[in-house]
Scaffold this active site. Structure first.
Site, PDB file in Angstrom:
ATOM      1  N   HIS A 145      46.485  50.813  38.785  1.00  0.00           N
ATOM      2  CA  HIS A 145      46.527  52.093  38.077  1.00  0.00           C
ATOM      3  C   HIS A 145      47.743  52.918  38.511  1.00  0.00           C
ATOM      4  O   HIS A 145      48.436  53.511  37.682  1.00  0.00           O
ATOM      5  CB  HIS A 145      45.240  52.877  38.301  1.00  0.00           C
ATOM      6  CG  HIS A 145      44.028  52.194  37.765  1.00  0.00           C
ATOM      7  ND1 HIS A 145      42.751  52.672  37.958  1.00  0.00           N
ATOM      8  CD2 HIS A 145      43.889  51.042  37.043  1.00  0.00           C
ATOM      9  CE1 HIS A 145      41.880  51.854  37.380  1.00  0.00           C
ATOM     10  NE2 HIS A 145      42.556  50.859  36.826  1.00  0.00           N
TER      11      HIS A 145
ATOM     12  N   HIS B  47      42.321  50.503  28.264  1.00  0.00           N
ATOM     13  CA  HIS B  47      42.379  50.282  29.711  1.00  0.00           C
ATOM     14  C   HIS B  47      42.936  48.897  30.034  1.00  0.00           C
ATOM     15  O   HIS B  47      43.633  48.725  31.041  1.00  0.00           O
ATOM     16  CB  HIS B  47      41.002  50.457  30.356  1.00  0.00           C
ATOM     17  CG  HIS B  47      41.099  50.455  31.854  1.00  0.00           C
ATOM     18  ND1 HIS B  47      41.469  51.566  32.569  1.00  0.00           N
ATOM     19  CD2 HIS B  47      40.923  49.461  32.764  1.00  0.00           C
ATOM     20  CE1 HIS B  47      41.507  51.268  33.857  1.00  0.00           C
ATOM     21  NE2 HIS B  47      41.181  49.996  33.996  1.00  0.00           N
TER      22      HIS B  47
ATOM     23  N   ASP C 210      46.040  48.303  32.533  1.00  0.00           N
ATOM     24  CA  ASP C 210      46.094  47.315  33.609  1.00  0.00           C
ATOM     25  C   ASP C 210      47.266  46.363  33.441  1.00  0.00           C
ATOM     26  O   ASP C 210      47.931  45.996  34.417  1.00  0.00           O
ATOM     27  CB  ASP C 210      44.791  46.509  33.659  1.00  0.00           C
ATOM     28  CG  ASP C 210      43.657  47.252  34.339  1.00  0.00           C
ATOM     29  OD1 ASP C 210      43.916  48.275  35.000  1.00  0.00           O
ATOM     30  OD2 ASP C 210      42.499  46.797  34.213  1.00  0.00           O
TER      31      ASP C 210
ATOM     32  N   HIS D 297      43.530  40.511  35.148  1.00  0.00           N
ATOM     33  CA  HIS D 297      44.521  40.575  36.218  1.00  0.00           C
ATOM     34  C   HIS D 297      45.122  39.215  36.550  1.00  0.00           C
ATOM     35  O   HIS D 297      46.305  39.123  36.890  1.00  0.00           O
ATOM     36  CB  HIS D 297      43.906  41.212  37.467  1.00  0.00           C
ATOM     37  CG  HIS D 297      43.570  42.654  37.280  1.00  0.00           C
ATOM     38  ND1 HIS D 297      44.519  43.599  36.961  1.00  0.00           N
ATOM     39  CD2 HIS D 297      42.382  43.317  37.344  1.00  0.00           C
ATOM     40  CE1 HIS D 297      43.946  44.782  36.849  1.00  0.00           C
ATOM     41  NE2 HIS D 297      42.649  44.636  37.068  1.00  0.00           N
TER      42      HIS D 297
END
Length: 288
Positions: A78, A237, A241, A264
């Site tokens: 973030h 979001h 990311d 991720h």
């Protein structure tokens, strides 16, 4: 090479943020300090420096963790998303704690803190890498593609078989002139979890610091723990990311990037592929 007037940037002043980590539940203090040209974004943990670049990724379970043989720091995405989108090239990030604080679950508090401290141009131009080869990374059902382009544009596609109503995509240009779009469409988007996932996360020792104040809880098909801040907040979001993970390229670059089923692991694998490409002489060109 062609001439470019874009300068490197750092903070005008230092700033400090304190809060709780979403996974460990531990309190952490983060201090961001101005840094000289060509310094990069570098974490300082227990006397050890950990550059925020793809070669230092050590774990991607539910968050991005950087480290070396001595230290680790988790949930960096973030803050890095905010720094990359705001084009803060050089900054020392001192951390006391095992992970960065989650704050409200989005990048917005980091954006606000950085803007309050101020961003200043520096004396040297910022290298901007132009890729001349396409890259493709796959992992299970996830696919990340990077193609040459004159600017940076990101596209993500979130897919859920269990929640077809949630399947959606988001797109965003980044770079000079697009900071306002990031602040409006992406930075406010909170981390999220499905209600059925929460017990599994707790059993895995994760989400110890998660609350309804720092996460969006989704109970499909149409139940959310609080009103959405932006349209398709969960997809926004994912884009947030991705930007944080692409910051691990460690430099500004131009490309069109599309990620199907982002996460991720696939994000950082793409960042590692781009990082390796621009490190290889003349495989990527530089605008400076």
């Amino acid at each position: 090479m062609t001439a470019d007037t874009l300068s490197q940037h750092t903070l005008a002043d230092a700033l400090s943020v304190r809060g709780t980590g979403i996974h460990t539940g531990a309190t952490a203090t983060v201090r961001l300090r101005p840094a000289p040209t060509n310094f990069g974004r570098v974490f300082w943990i227990k006397g050890q420096s950990v550059p925020a670049t793809a070669e230092y990724v050590v774990d991607t379970q539910r968050c991005t963790t950087l480290g070396n043989a001595q230290v680790r720091i988790s949930t960096v995405e973030h803050l890095l998303s905010a720094l990359f989108a705001l084009e803060v090239d050089n900054v020392m990030i001192e951390v006391e704690g095992p992970e960065l604080p989650i704050l409200d679950g989005s990048a917005q508090p980091w954006v606000e803190a950085v803007m309050e401290a101020g961003i200043v141009p520096q004396s040297e131009p910022a290298p901007i890498f132009n890729l001349y080869t396409s890259l493709r990374v796959t992992m299970g059902k996830s696919v990340a593609e990077c193609s040459p382009a004159p600017n940076l544009r990101l596209y993500v596609e979130f897919v859920s078989e269990d929640w077809p109503e949630g399947t959606a995509s988001a797109e965003l240009p980044l770079g000079c002139g697009h900071v306002a779009l990031y602040k409006e469409r992406v930075a406010p988007a909170r981390t999220f979890a499905f209600r059925k996932e929460v017990e599994a996360l707790l059993a895995a020792g994760l989400a110890r610091g998660g609350t309804l104040e720092n996460a969006l809880l989704i109970d499909p098909p149409h139940c959310f723990s609080s009103p959405l801040r932006v349209e398709y907040e969960w997809v926004a979001h994912k884009l947030l990311d991705l930007i944080g993970d692409l910051a691990l390229v460690g430099a500004r670059f131009n490309a069109h990037i599309a990620v199907h089923r982002p996460g991720h692991t696939i994000n950082t694998k793409l960042a590692q592929a781009i990082y390796r490409t621009i490190q290889a002489p003349y495989e990527g060109d530089i605008t400076a």
